[in-house]
Design a protein around this motif. Structure first.
Motif, PDB file in Angstrom:
ATOM      1  N   GLY A  77      -9.559   8.013  -3.300  1.00  0.00           N
ATOM      2  CA  GLY A  77     -10.830   8.709  -3.200  1.00  0.00           C
ATOM      3  C   GLY A  77     -10.915   9.677  -2.040  1.00  0.00           C
ATOM      4  N   ASN A  78      -9.901   9.739  -1.199  1.00  0.00           N
ATOM      5  CA  ASN A  78      -9.916  10.634  -0.047  1.00  0.00           C
ATOM      6  C   ASN A  78      -8.564  11.319   0.095  1.00  0.00           C
ATOM      7  OD1 ASN A  78     -10.883  11.912   2.316  1.00  0.00           O
ATOM      8  ND2 ASN A  78      -9.981  10.319   3.615  1.00  0.00           N
ATOM      9  N   VAL A  79      -8.278  12.205  -0.845  1.00  0.00           N
ATOM     10  CA  VAL A  79      -6.998  12.908  -0.862  1.00  0.00           C
ATOM     11  C   VAL A  79      -7.180  14.242  -1.555  1.00  0.00           C
ATOM     12  CG1 VAL A  79      -6.225  11.889  -3.048  1.00  0.00           C
ATOM     13  CG2 VAL A  79      -4.525  12.658  -1.365  1.00  0.00           C
ATOM     14  N   THR A  80      -6.396  15.240  -1.146  1.00  0.00           N
ATOM     15  CA  THR A  80      -6.509  16.574  -1.749  1.00  0.00           C
ATOM     16  C   THR A  80      -5.179  17.117  -2.249  1.00  0.00           C
ATOM     17  OG1 THR A  80      -6.292  17.575   0.451  1.00  0.00           O
ATOM     18  CG2 THR A  80      -8.534  17.211  -0.375  1.00  0.00           C
ATOM     19  N   VAL A  81      -4.128  16.302  -2.260  1.00  0.00           N
ATOM     20  CA  VAL A  81      -2.820  16.779  -2.706  1.00  0.00           C
ATOM     21  C   VAL A  81      -2.470  16.145  -4.043  1.00  0.00           C
ATOM     22  CG1 VAL A  81      -2.075  17.086  -0.323  1.00  0.00           C
ATOM     23  CG2 VAL A  81      -1.467  14.981  -1.534  1.00  0.00           C
ATOM     24  N   ASP A  82      -1.655  16.852  -4.823  1.00  0.00           N
ATOM     25  CA  ASP A  82      -1.249  16.338  -6.136  1.00  0.00           C
ATOM     26  C   ASP A  82       0.216  15.922  -6.185  1.00  0.00           C
ATOM     27  OD1 ASP A  82      -3.805  16.720  -7.054  1.00  0.00           O
ATOM     28  OD2 ASP A  82      -3.209  17.756  -8.890  1.00  0.00           O
ATOM     29  N   LEU A  83       1.026  16.371  -5.233  1.00  0.00           N
ATOM     30  CA  LEU A  83       2.405  15.908  -5.108  1.00  0.00           C
ATOM     31  C   LEU A  83       2.533  15.095  -3.832  1.00  0.00           C
ATOM     32  CD1 LEU A  83       4.549  19.054  -6.060  1.00  0.00           C
ATOM     33  CD2 LEU A  83       4.519  16.877  -7.291  1.00  0.00           C
ATOM     34  N   TRP A  84       3.461  14.136  -3.826  1.00  0.00           N
ATOM     35  CA  TRP A  84       3.673  13.320  -2.635  1.00  0.00           C
ATOM     36  C   TRP A  84       5.074  13.594  -2.096  1.00  0.00           C
ATOM     37  CZ3 TRP A  84      -0.394  10.791  -0.678  1.00  0.00           C
ATOM     38  CH2 TRP A  84      -0.181   9.957   0.425  1.00  0.00           C
ATOM     39  N   PRO A  85       5.180  13.894  -0.805  1.00  0.00           N
ATOM     40  CA  PRO A  85       6.500  14.232  -0.250  1.00  0.00           C
ATOM     41  C   PRO A  85       7.448  13.036  -0.247  1.00  0.00           C
ATOM     42  CG  PRO A  85       4.897  13.952   1.506  1.00  0.00           C
ATOM     43  CD  PRO A  85       4.124  13.900   0.214  1.00  0.00           C
ATOM     44  N   GLU A  86       8.727  13.322  -0.449  1.00  0.00           N
ATOM     45  CA  GLU A  86       9.772  12.304  -0.339  1.00  0.00           C
ATOM     46  C   GLU A  86      10.201  12.250   1.119  1.00  0.00           C
ATOM     47  OE1 GLU A  86      11.785   9.579  -0.316  1.00  0.00           O
ATOM     48  OE2 GLU A  86      11.715   9.955  -2.500  1.00  0.00           O
ATOM     49  N   LEU A  87       9.972  11.115   1.779  1.00  0.00           N
ATOM     50  CA  LEU A  87      10.225  11.003   3.217  1.00  0.00           C
ATOM     51  C   LEU A  87      11.462  10.191   3.551  1.00  0.00           C
ATOM     52  CD1 LEU A  87       6.670  10.512   4.757  1.00  0.00           C
ATOM     53  CD2 LEU A  87       7.853  12.607   4.152  1.00  0.00           C
ATOM     54  N   GLU A  88      12.312   9.955   2.582  1.00  0.00           N
ATOM     55  CA  GLU A  88      13.485   9.116   2.810  1.00  0.00           C
ATOM     56  C   GLU A  88      14.345   9.614   3.971  1.00  0.00           C
ATOM     57  OE1 GLU A  88      16.179   8.969  -0.476  1.00  0.00           O
ATOM     58  OE2 GLU A  88      17.062   7.071   0.162  1.00  0.00           O
ATOM     59  N   GLU A  89      14.474  10.921   4.132  1.00  0.00           N
ATOM     60  CA  GLU A  89      15.338  11.478   5.167  1.00  0.00           C
ATOM     61  C   GLU A  89      14.637  11.634   6.514  1.00  0.00           C
ATOM     62  OE1 GLU A  89      17.341  15.052   3.938  1.00  0.00           O
ATOM     63  OE2 GLU A  89      17.426  14.370   1.860  1.00  0.00           O
ATOM     64  N   TYR A  90      13.328  11.487   6.565  1.00  0.00           N
ATOM     65  CA  TYR A  90      12.581  11.714   7.793  1.00  0.00           C
ATOM     66  C   TYR A  90      12.770  10.540   8.750  1.00  0.00           C
ATOM     67  CZ  TYR A  90       9.919  15.401   5.314  1.00  0.00           C
ATOM     68  OH  TYR A  90       9.539  16.514   4.613  1.00  0.00           O
ATOM     69  N   ASP A  91      12.803  10.832  10.039  1.00  0.00           N
ATOM     70  CA  ASP A  91      12.890   9.782  11.043  1.00  0.00           C
ATOM     71  C   ASP A  91      11.545   9.072  11.187  1.00  0.00           C
ATOM     72  OD1 ASP A  91      15.531  10.436  11.538  1.00  0.00           O
ATOM     73  OD2 ASP A  91      15.041  11.799  13.199  1.00  0.00           O
ATOM     74  N   ALA A  92      11.574   7.920  11.833  1.00  0.00           N
ATOM     75  CA  ALA A  92      10.364   7.114  11.971  1.00  0.00           C
ATOM     76  C   ALA A  92       9.253   7.873  12.690  1.00  0.00           C
ATOM     77  CB  ALA A  92      10.691   5.818  12.715  1.00  0.00           C
ATOM     78  N   ASP A  93       9.615   8.714  13.678  1.00  0.00           N
ATOM     79  CA  ASP A  93       8.590   9.433  14.430  1.00  0.00           C
ATOM     80  C   ASP A  93       8.086  10.683  13.701  1.00  0.00           C
ATOM     81  OD1 ASP A  93      10.875  10.937  14.720  1.00  0.00           O
ATOM     82  OD2 ASP A  93      10.796  11.075  16.903  1.00  0.00           O
ATOM     83  N   GLU A  94       8.524  10.882  12.455  1.00  0.00           N
ATOM     84  CA  GLU A  94       8.011  11.963  11.617  1.00  0.00           C
ATOM     85  C   GLU A  94       7.094  11.438  10.513  1.00  0.00           C
ATOM     86  OE1 GLU A  94      11.059  15.178  10.580  1.00  0.00           O
ATOM     87  OE2 GLU A  94      12.336  13.439  11.015  1.00  0.00           O
ATOM     88  N   ARG A  95       6.886  10.141  10.467  1.00  0.00           N
ATOM     89  CA  ARG A  95       6.142   9.534   9.366  1.00  0.00           C
ATOM     90  C   ARG A  95       4.795   9.015   9.853  1.00  0.00           C
ATOM     91  NH1 ARG A  95      10.363   6.110   5.705  1.00  0.00           N
ATOM     92  NH2 ARG A  95      12.157   7.515   5.832  1.00  0.00           N
ATOM     93  N   TYR A  96       3.769   9.259   9.040  1.00  0.00           N
ATOM     94  CA  TYR A  96       2.417   8.860   9.386  1.00  0.00           C
ATOM     95  C   TYR A  96       1.833   8.047   8.227  1.00  0.00           C
ATOM     96  CZ  TYR A  96       3.159  12.447  12.920  1.00  0.00           C
ATOM     97  OH  TYR A  96       3.686  13.193  13.956  1.00  0.00           O
ATOM     98  N   PRO A  97       1.531   6.765   8.458  1.00  0.00           N
ATOM     99  CA  PRO A  97       1.056   5.902   7.374  1.00  0.00           C
ATOM    100  C   PRO A  97      -0.349   6.271   6.908  1.00  0.00           C
ATOM    101  CG  PRO A  97       0.969   4.750   9.470  1.00  0.00           C
ATOM    102  CD  PRO A  97       1.676   6.044   9.732  1.00  0.00           C
ATOM    103  N   THR A  98      -0.590   6.093   5.631  1.00  0.00           N
ATOM    104  CA  THR A  98      -1.905   6.320   5.042  1.00  0.00           C
ATOM    105  C   THR A  98      -2.435   5.000   4.490  1.00  0.00           C
ATOM    106  OG1 THR A  98      -1.140   6.742   2.769  1.00  0.00           O
ATOM    107  CG2 THR A  98      -1.057   8.606   4.326  1.00  0.00           C
ATOM    108  N   ASN A  99      -3.576   5.046   3.844  1.00  0.00           N
ATOM    109  CA  ASN A  99      -4.133   3.860   3.196  1.00  0.00           C
ATOM    110  C   ASN A  99      -3.699   3.743   1.741  1.00  0.00           C
ATOM    111  OD1 ASN A  99      -5.449   3.017   5.514  1.00  0.00           O
ATOM    112  ND2 ASN A  99      -7.342   4.126   5.024  1.00  0.00           N
TER     113      ASN A  99
END
Length: 438
Positions: A77-99
């Motif tokens: 109910g609180n989102v504006t994007v239709d695609l979700w990024p693939e974060l497999e290659e991103y480091d831990a300090d590049e990732r931000y958790p959502t609900n």
């Protein structure tokens, strides 16, 4: 010459990961992996929004472009994007958790454009897949806001560094959308500030064309009652030309006949003739491969002829699909991607009209699902949660397809080159050739 515009996509998953182009011992890209920044001719460039923020990324812009209510964590109910990024290659300090959560119950994470590592990673992908570079978006209505300007400055600086580190080209694109008045100094002062603080136009990775740095101005001549005038746009073009810039304009699809998405104004063509490159916006103007092919034949071809007569270059815009279900409630996958068929039909059509350059919209635009960077087939799930995906294709599929568009554009592959080889893993820009085999 017959060009393939319809095809069956075959993806070979057994060939292993992409081989990365070589770099010199200093970490600087080797000469063969550095694009020619002296010209837009022969280039496939992407638009780079760089407008995504997360709480805790240091930009103090909360969850910009992820959440409808930006001060609240993205979730159902609180989102504006239709695609979700693939974060497999991103480091831990590049990732931000959502609900949001994935099917396995794990937290769904997103990235921030304020994270330097992430922007550099995106430009590395451009090198990995042979994409020439990016026009970094800069919305004019935001440069007067200190926080927004600082964020945009940071994204641009990181894009500049990424272009240098990975041998790509970059340029500034001012989007006039959202401007409320003919502010005579807003864009001009911002450009002068960029030269003082970053020396942007003189950077070795900055895109030039016809001997001058390219500046794009997007949003001229549209028929949606924009409050800024053609007179203002004309003066802005004149000013950039006086600064020694090559000027590219983002304009409506039907600018030539001044119908549909274009204003009807006797001044329109006079203003456009002042520029050096015209780039009509096509998103939503056609919806199928057949319609895209007809648009190229009936619109692009005549646009290019007009540009040729007026000594201008023509930069057609292609896009992989479109969806803004979560943004405005429209149908999900409103313009279907068709597993790459829709995008390739436009690329092939551009080649057929002898286009010498292509603009891909966009690299990172997950809001309207026009992104070509790595997105997941495992988006968040839950009651009332709906996202698009890459239809089971690998997350790097559209990066590969875009890189191969450059090869087709430059004549490095012919129209008879098997599509399954065009998109198969294993070829980097350093070792691709029409006869390459794994």
């Amino acid at each position: 010459m017959k060009l393939i515009t319809t095809f069956a996509i075959v993806w070979c998953v057994v060939l292993g990961p992409t081989r990365i182009v070589a770099q010199g011992s200093s970490g600087v890209p080797s000469s063969r992996s550095v694009v020619d920044r002296s010209t837009l001719t022969g280039k496939v460039m992407c638009g780079y929004q760089g407008w995504f923020n997360c709480e805790g990324d240091g930009a103090d812009l909360s969850w910009a472009h992820w959440a409808r209510h930006g001060n609240q964590t993205p979730g159902p109910g609180n989102v504006t994007v239709d695609l979700w990024p693939e974060l497999e290659e991103y480091d831990a300090d590049e990732r931000y958790p959502t609900n949001f959560v994935h099917m396995d119950g794990s937290s769904a994470e997103v990235f921030s454009s304020a994270n330097r590592k992430t922007v550099l990673r995106h430009f590395k992908w451009m090198q990995d897949y042979g994409i020439d570079g990016a026009f970094v978006q800069r919305f004019a209505n935001g440069v007067g806001n200190d926080k927004l300007r600082r964020h945009k400055d940071s994204v641009l600086k990181n894009a500049m560094d990424g272009s240098n580190q990975y041998g790509r080209a970059f340029a500034v694109m001012y989007d006039l959308s959202g401007m409320r008045t003919d502010d005579p100094q807003l864009v001009q002062n911002d450009w002068l500030a960029l030269q003082r603080t970053m020396n942007v136009a003189q950077d070795t990775a900055y895109l030039n064309h016809d001997g001058h740095p390219v500046v794009a101005i997007w949003g001229i001549g549209f028929s949606d009652n924009r409050p800024y005038s053609l007179e203002y746009c004309s003066e802005l073009i004149d000013w950039f030309k006086q600064q020694g810039c090559t000027v590219m304009l983002g304009i409506p699809s039907f600018w030539r006949e001044q119908t549909r998405d274009a204003v009807t104004d006797a001044m329109m063509h006079e203003v456009l003739r002042k520029a050096d490159i015209l780039s009509p916006w096509t998103i939503g103007r056609y919806r199928t491969p057949d319609q895209a092919t007809r648009h190229a034949q009936e619109v692009w071809a005549k646009d290019q002829q007009w540009c040729d007569r007026n000594d201008l270059d023509f930069l057609p815009v292609v896009f992989p699909g479109f969806s803004w279900h979560n943004l405005i409630g429209a149908e999900l996958n409103d313009i279907p991607r068709l597993k790459g068929q829709f995008l390739w039909s436009q690329i092939a059509a551009a080649k057929r009209i002898d286009a010498s350059m292509i603009y891909v919209a966009m690299f990172d635009e997950v809001d309207e699902a026009t992104a070509i960077f790595k997105c997941t087939n495992n988006p968040p799930v839950g009651a009332g949660v709906a996202f698009s995906d890459y239809e089971g294709l690998p997350s790097d599929f559209y990066l590969r397809l875009t890189g191969q568009a450059g090869r087709l554009l430059r004549g490095e592959i012919g129209d008879d080159f098997p599509f399954e080889e065009i998109v198969s893993p294993g070829l980097s820009e350093a070792d691709q050739s029409p006869t390459a085999a794994d």
